[in-house]
Design a protein around this motif. Sequence first.
Motif, mmCIF file in Angstrom:
data_model
loop_
_atom_site.group_PDB
_atom_site.id
_atom_site.type_symbol
_atom_site.label_atom_id
_atom_site.label_comp_id
_atom_site.label_asym_id
_atom_site.label_seq_id
_atom_site.Cartn_x
_atom_site.Cartn_y
_atom_site.Cartn_z
ATOM 1 N N CYS A 108 54.952 32.268 32.264
ATOM 2 C CA CYS A 108 56.170 31.589 31.809
ATOM 3 C C CYS A 108 56.125 30.117 32.206
ATOM 4 C CB CYS A 108 57.381 32.282 32.424
ATOM 5 S SG CYS A 108 58.908 31.450 32.057
ATOM 6 N N LYS A 109 56.389 29.229 31.222
ATOM 7 C CA LYS A 109 56.259 27.802 31.484
ATOM 8 C C LYS A 109 57.575 27.194 31.991
ATOM 9 C CE LYS A 109 51.936 27.342 30.247
ATOM 10 N NZ LYS A 109 51.517 28.611 30.877
ATOM 11 N N ASP A 110 58.643 27.334 31.221
ATOM 12 C CA ASP A 110 59.922 26.818 31.719
ATOM 13 C C ASP A 110 61.079 27.747 31.364
ATOM 14 O OD1 ASP A 110 59.333 24.229 29.343
ATOM 15 O OD2 ASP A 110 60.161 26.219 28.969
ATOM 16 N N ASN A 111 62.203 27.513 32.009
ATOM 17 C CA ASN A 111 63.381 28.361 31.871
ATOM 18 C C ASN A 111 63.044 29.845 32.051
ATOM 19 O OD1 ASN A 111 65.979 29.127 31.538
ATOM 20 N ND2 ASN A 111 66.010 28.854 29.297
ATOM 21 N N CYS A 112 62.592 30.172 33.243
ATOM 22 C CA CYS A 112 62.115 31.542 33.486
ATOM 23 C C CYS A 112 63.180 32.404 34.155
ATOM 24 C CB CYS A 112 60.867 31.503 34.353
ATOM 25 S SG CYS A 112 59.619 30.406 33.681
ATOM 26 N N LYS A 116 62.962 36.246 35.710
ATOM 27 C CA LYS A 116 63.202 36.527 37.127
ATOM 28 C C LYS A 116 64.233 37.640 37.272
ATOM 29 C CE LYS A 116 61.619 32.211 39.023
ATOM 30 N NZ LYS A 116 61.969 30.824 38.690
ATOM 31 N N MET A 117 65.175 37.677 36.357
ATOM 32 C CA MET A 117 66.177 38.750 36.372
ATOM 33 C C MET A 117 65.500 40.098 36.101
ATOM 34 S SD MET A 117 69.456 38.869 33.914
ATOM 35 C CE MET A 117 68.666 39.890 32.685
ATOM 36 N N ILE A 118 64.548 40.094 35.174
ATOM 37 C CA ILE A 118 63.791 41.313 34.870
ATOM 38 C C ILE A 118 63.047 41.775 36.125
ATOM 39 C CG2 ILE A 118 61.749 42.174 33.586
ATOM 40 C CD1 ILE A 118 64.092 42.011 31.771
ATOM 41 N N SER A 119 62.492 40.801 36.829
ATOM 42 C CA SER A 119 61.743 41.128 38.036
ATOM 43 C C SER A 119 62.656 41.753 39.088
ATOM 44 C CB SER A 119 61.090 39.855 38.565
ATOM 45 O OG SER A 119 60.401 40.127 39.733
ATOM 46 N N THR A 120 63.860 41.199 39.252
ATOM 47 C CA THR A 120 64.828 41.758 40.209
ATOM 48 C C THR A 120 65.222 43.176 39.783
ATOM 49 O OG1 THR A 120 65.680 39.520 40.428
ATOM 50 C CG2 THR A 120 67.014 41.272 41.379
ATOM 51 N N PHE A 121 65.466 43.352 38.498
ATOM 52 C CA PHE A 121 65.842 44.658 37.950
ATOM 53 C C PHE A 121 64.734 45.672 38.243
ATOM 54 C CE2 PHE A 121 66.481 47.970 34.861
ATOM 55 C CZ PHE A 121 67.843 47.981 34.582
ATOM 56 N N PRO A 186 64.526 36.000 25.976
ATOM 57 C CA PRO A 186 63.872 34.951 25.184
ATOM 58 C C PRO A 186 62.352 35.041 25.411
ATOM 59 C CG PRO A 186 65.031 34.013 27.098
ATOM 60 C CD PRO A 186 65.326 35.477 27.088
ATOM 61 N N PRO A 187 61.554 34.996 24.338
ATOM 62 C CA PRO A 187 60.110 35.231 24.492
ATOM 63 C C PRO A 187 59.341 34.009 24.999
ATOM 64 C CG PRO A 187 60.668 35.025 22.192
ATOM 65 C CD PRO A 187 61.948 34.851 22.933
ATOM 66 N N ASN A 188 59.625 33.607 26.216
ATOM 67 C CA ASN A 188 58.927 32.443 26.777
ATOM 68 C C ASN A 188 57.827 32.856 27.762
ATOM 69 O OD1 ASN A 188 60.694 33.446 28.587
ATOM 70 N ND2 ASN A 188 61.585 31.509 29.210
ATOM 71 N N TYR A 189 56.983 33.753 27.309
ATOM 72 C CA TYR A 189 55.892 34.293 28.127
ATOM 73 C C TYR A 189 54.687 34.493 27.220
ATOM 74 C CZ TYR A 189 58.392 38.082 25.855
ATOM 75 O OH TYR A 189 59.054 38.842 24.919
ATOM 76 N N ASP A 190 53.553 34.817 27.819
ATOM 77 C CA ASP A 190 52.366 35.092 27.008
ATOM 78 C C ASP A 190 52.520 36.475 26.353
ATOM 79 O OD1 ASP A 190 49.489 34.719 26.223
ATOM 80 O OD2 ASP A 190 49.337 36.561 27.407
ATOM 81 N N ASP A 191 52.427 36.541 25.040
ATOM 82 C CA ASP A 191 52.685 37.786 24.315
ATOM 83 C C ASP A 191 51.759 38.925 24.726
ATOM 84 O OD1 ASP A 191 54.736 36.657 22.932
ATOM 85 O OD2 ASP A 191 53.519 36.146 21.174
ATOM 86 N N ASN A 192 50.460 38.632 24.823
ATOM 87 C CA ASN A 192 49.512 39.707 25.143
ATOM 88 C C ASN A 192 49.798 40.317 26.518
ATOM 89 O OD1 ASN A 192 48.110 39.482 22.746
ATOM 90 N ND2 ASN A 192 46.842 37.826 23.548
#
Length: 232
Positions: A108-112, A116-121, A186-192
Amino acid sequence: MELFSQEDKMSSLISRNYTLLPVINRFGIRLGFKEKTIAEVCRENDINTDFFLAIVNTYTDENYFPEAELLSFSPVLLIDYLKNTHRYYIEYVLPKIEQLLNQVLLSCKDNCSSLKMISTFYQKYKAELLLHLQLEDEKVFPYIIDLYKHKKLNTNGSSIEVIENEHTNVEVKLSDLKSLIIRHMPPNYDDNTMNEFLTALFQFENDLNDHARIEDHILITQVLEFEKELRK
Ligand SMILES: [Fe+2]
Ligand SMILES: [Fe+2]
């Protein structure tokens, strides 16, 4: 998918359903079968072939659920299998999923903040799951083994019904996690990398559902019946 029988080649079992790879490992079976049949491999590994078939067929066809057959196996056999499954989750699946999640976060480049919420979950989910597995390993399974060994009900009235109530629904949380990613993130990550993470969650969910099905429908049913007998 067609059900497996003891005359089938062990190699065809994997060719037809590769998701059984970790399942056979839990029985202590490893690759390199040559032309051996399921019955031959089971005999060599000192495994009850009918029990093995009932388990692999349960994972292969979700409509196949040999309750009557599985109900006839010793709970000790079932517990052994379930404990190996827990070990596989704790030592392999959870660390693997976590590793994939960290890779997603790194991509993730920006606005992550949502990631981070997913990670906490996920951390919360993992803590809950570990507690559930620990409860079964340290309370439920020893209670059952003791019950069958001494054939006597516990004097403090602790029965499987009490334990069963503590059986939290960790499956629902896992499904929520997936849905959060698929629908709202929001898909701000590497898709693969995300696809790999999601695929691991889907596979884990399937395995976990089959696992819970065996615990709730087979093990608990067996124990409740046995307790009823003892109360007579
Ligand atoms: Fe379990
Ligand atoms: Fe469970």
